[in-house]
Scaffold this motif. Structure first.
Motif, mmCIF file in Angstrom:
data_model
loop_
_atom_site.group_PDB
_atom_site.id
_atom_site.type_symbol
_atom_site.label_atom_id
_atom_site.label_comp_id
_atom_site.label_asym_id
_atom_site.label_seq_id
_atom_site.Cartn_x
_atom_site.Cartn_y
_atom_site.Cartn_z
ATOM 1 N N HIS A 1 10.594 -7.367 5.174
ATOM 2 C CA HIS A 1 11.601 -8.062 4.363
ATOM 3 C C HIS A 1 11.761 -9.509 4.861
ATOM 4 O O HIS A 1 11.764 -10.450 4.066
ATOM 5 N N LEU A 2 11.864 -9.674 6.175
ATOM 6 C CA LEU A 2 12.029 -11.028 6.727
ATOM 7 C C LEU A 2 10.768 -11.876 6.532
ATOM 8 O O LEU A 2 10.842 -13.063 6.210
ATOM 9 N N ILE A 3 9.599 -11.245 6.722
ATOM 10 C CA ILE A 3 8.345 -11.981 6.552
ATOM 11 C C ILE A 3 8.236 -12.516 5.120
ATOM 12 O O ILE A 3 7.765 -13.628 4.880
ATOM 13 N N ASN A 4 8.709 -11.721 4.163
ATOM 14 C CA ASN A 4 8.608 -12.122 2.753
ATOM 15 C C ASN A 4 9.803 -12.935 2.259
ATOM 16 O O ASN A 4 9.779 -13.480 1.160
ATOM 17 N N TYR A 5 10.844 -13.013 3.052
ATOM 18 C CA TYR A 5 12.078 -13.674 2.637
ATOM 19 C C TYR A 5 11.874 -15.183 2.520
ATOM 20 O O TYR A 5 11.347 -15.823 3.435
ATOM 21 N N ASP A 6 12.246 -15.757 1.365
ATOM 22 C CA ASP A 6 12.072 -17.213 1.276
ATOM 23 C C ASP A 6 13.373 -17.950 0.948
ATOM 24 O O ASP A 6 13.370 -19.040 0.414
ATOM 25 N N GLY A 7 14.484 -17.325 1.318
ATOM 26 C CA GLY A 7 15.785 -17.981 1.123
ATOM 27 C C GLY A 7 16.171 -18.813 2.338
ATOM 28 O O GLY A 7 15.331 -19.163 3.171
ATOM 29 N N ASN A 8 17.443 -19.106 2.445
ATOM 30 C CA ASN A 8 17.974 -19.922 3.539
ATOM 31 C C ASN A 8 17.844 -19.188 4.883
ATOM 32 O O ASN A 8 18.266 -18.044 5.024
ATOM 33 N N CYS A 9 17.271 -19.878 5.869
ATOM 34 C CA CYS A 9 17.000 -19.228 7.162
ATOM 35 C C CYS A 9 17.952 -19.683 8.264
ATOM 36 O O CYS A 9 17.688 -19.430 9.455
ATOM 37 N N ASP A 10 19.039 -20.357 7.918
ATOM 38 C CA ASP A 10 19.931 -20.908 8.952
ATOM 39 C C ASP A 10 20.448 -19.846 9.917
ATOM 40 O O ASP A 10 20.483 -20.074 11.120
ATOM 41 N N LEU A 11 20.853 -18.700 9.391
ATOM 42 C CA LEU A 11 21.380 -17.644 10.266
ATOM 43 C C LEU A 11 20.294 -17.180 11.249
ATOM 44 O O LEU A 11 20.554 -17.031 12.450
#
Ligand code: 5AD
Length: 346
Positions: A24-34
């Motif tokens: 899920h994280l590898i494919n995630y392309d939203g905001n990564c600030d957290l």
């Protein structure tokens, strides 16, 4: 969104996650600030604000291998070849020591000129002149005996990226005669010998998928390396991958942060490749959990020739003699370049 947040929190507290959570994280392309904040906090808890520097000496661009992505591959007839003498290498160390470097990294292609005898003599000479410094080798696959002899001569660390932990992906990036199995054997032999070991992979290499990236993370968990170097794949015009797309900045930063959370103790460089695709790549990598930089300490006239990929950065903050620029950049981002060997904190 909620789901992403939960996975990040879990990864941050447990330093692990399930396959589907990592995918899920590898494919995630939203905001990564957290994700970046958590990674930064984790790095902070082990290494504080310190950024370790390594003087990179590119000792030879001769190579017997034909890795499909690499500009110094044996069959590249356009490459102008060079190798440094022992005296030239020692001169680099002298200049580096004055500047504050306490680790020297000797990197080169797999060049038959550097027999155990030749390389051991150089390692021994550096350690004799600078007993307070660490010597890192990045000279590719060698025999167990060779790794042992170099260790006995004084080498402290060894960098050997696994490149990809997926068998068929490995085959598609390398010539027939190379294998992932052999690469893994070398890495485990290096650990057994006693080296601090570094591994890693390119981000966005041709054929890479979220599945192969997951395999990379799982392999690293098995290896438990001290250093983990990742940088974007960047095409080189004289390779089969000349027309392939480069790896992305965001994806590389995200993976640095994931690696920091999986391996709180690891030494993770903001790589030259990252600095090459983005001028602010280094600072952003620090904020995503990186804590090492390896400025170029090679003689200036050969830097252009150590061309693994096109437009490789070797000036400004990438150049050892411009350490001031790097210190300033680190400071502005809230970090501090320190004069230290910078060993792993396990
Ligand atoms: N793009 C990015 N990184 C590359 N490397 C080799 N060729 C390239 C390229 N085209 C990396 C490999 C190797 C390290 C020394 O440089 O991952 O392990």
């Amino acid at each position: 969104m909620k789901k992403t947040e939960e996975i990040i929190k879990k990864l941050s507290s447990e330093h692990n996650a399930t396959d589907s959570e990592l995918l899920h994280l590898i494919n995630y392309d939203g905001n990564c600030d957290l994700l970046f904040d958590e990674a930064n906090k984790t790095r902070q808890s082990v290494y504080g604000k310190d950024v370790y520097i390594r003087g990179l000496i590119e000792i030879s661009n001769h190579c017997k291998n034909n890795c499909l992505y690499c500009g110094i591959r044996a069959s590249n007839k356009n490459a102008v070849r060079y190798r440094l003498t022992k005296e030239q290498i020692l001169d680099c160390c002298r200049a580096g020591y004055e500047l504050g470097f306490r680790t020297f990294v000797m990197q080169g292609g797999e060049d038959g000129y550097y027999t155990d005898e030749v390389l051991c003599d150089i390692v021994f000479a550096i350690k004799k002149e600078y007993p307070d410094c660490a010597v890192t080798l990045s000279m590719g696959e060698r025999s167990c005996e060779s790794y042992q002899r170099l260790y006995d001569a004084g080498a402290d660390r060894y960098l050997l990226r696994h490149e990809t932990a997926d068998n068929s992906h490995y085959k598609s990036l390398h010539p027939e005669c190379m294998s992932l199995e052999e690469r893994k054997n070398c890495l485990f032999a290096l650990k057994k010998t006693g080296y601090q070991v570094g591994s890693g992979f390119m981000v966005g290499s041709p054929g890479q998928t979220s599945k192969t990236l997951l395999a990379d993370l799982r392999f690293l968990q098995e290896l438990k390396p001290d250093m983990i170097g990742i940088g974007p794949f960047i095409p080189h015009c004289d390779t089969e991958f000349a027309k392939e797309k480069a790896g992305g900045l965001e994806q590389t930063l995200k993976l640095i942060a994931i690696l920091r959370l999986l391996f709180p103790y690891a030494l993770i460089p903001a790589t030259t490749a990252l600095g090459t695709i983005a001028p602010d790549g280094r600072e952003r990598a620090f904020r995503a959990g990186a804590n090492v930089v390896m400025p170029n300490l090679s003689p200036e006239n050969v830097r252009e020739l150590y061309s693994l990929y096109n437009n490789k950065a070797h000036s400004g903050a990438e150049a050892a003699e411009s350490l001031g620029i790097l210190k300033e950049q680190a400071k502005n981002a809230g970090f501090e370049v320190v004069v230290a060997r910078g060993d792993v904190k396990r």
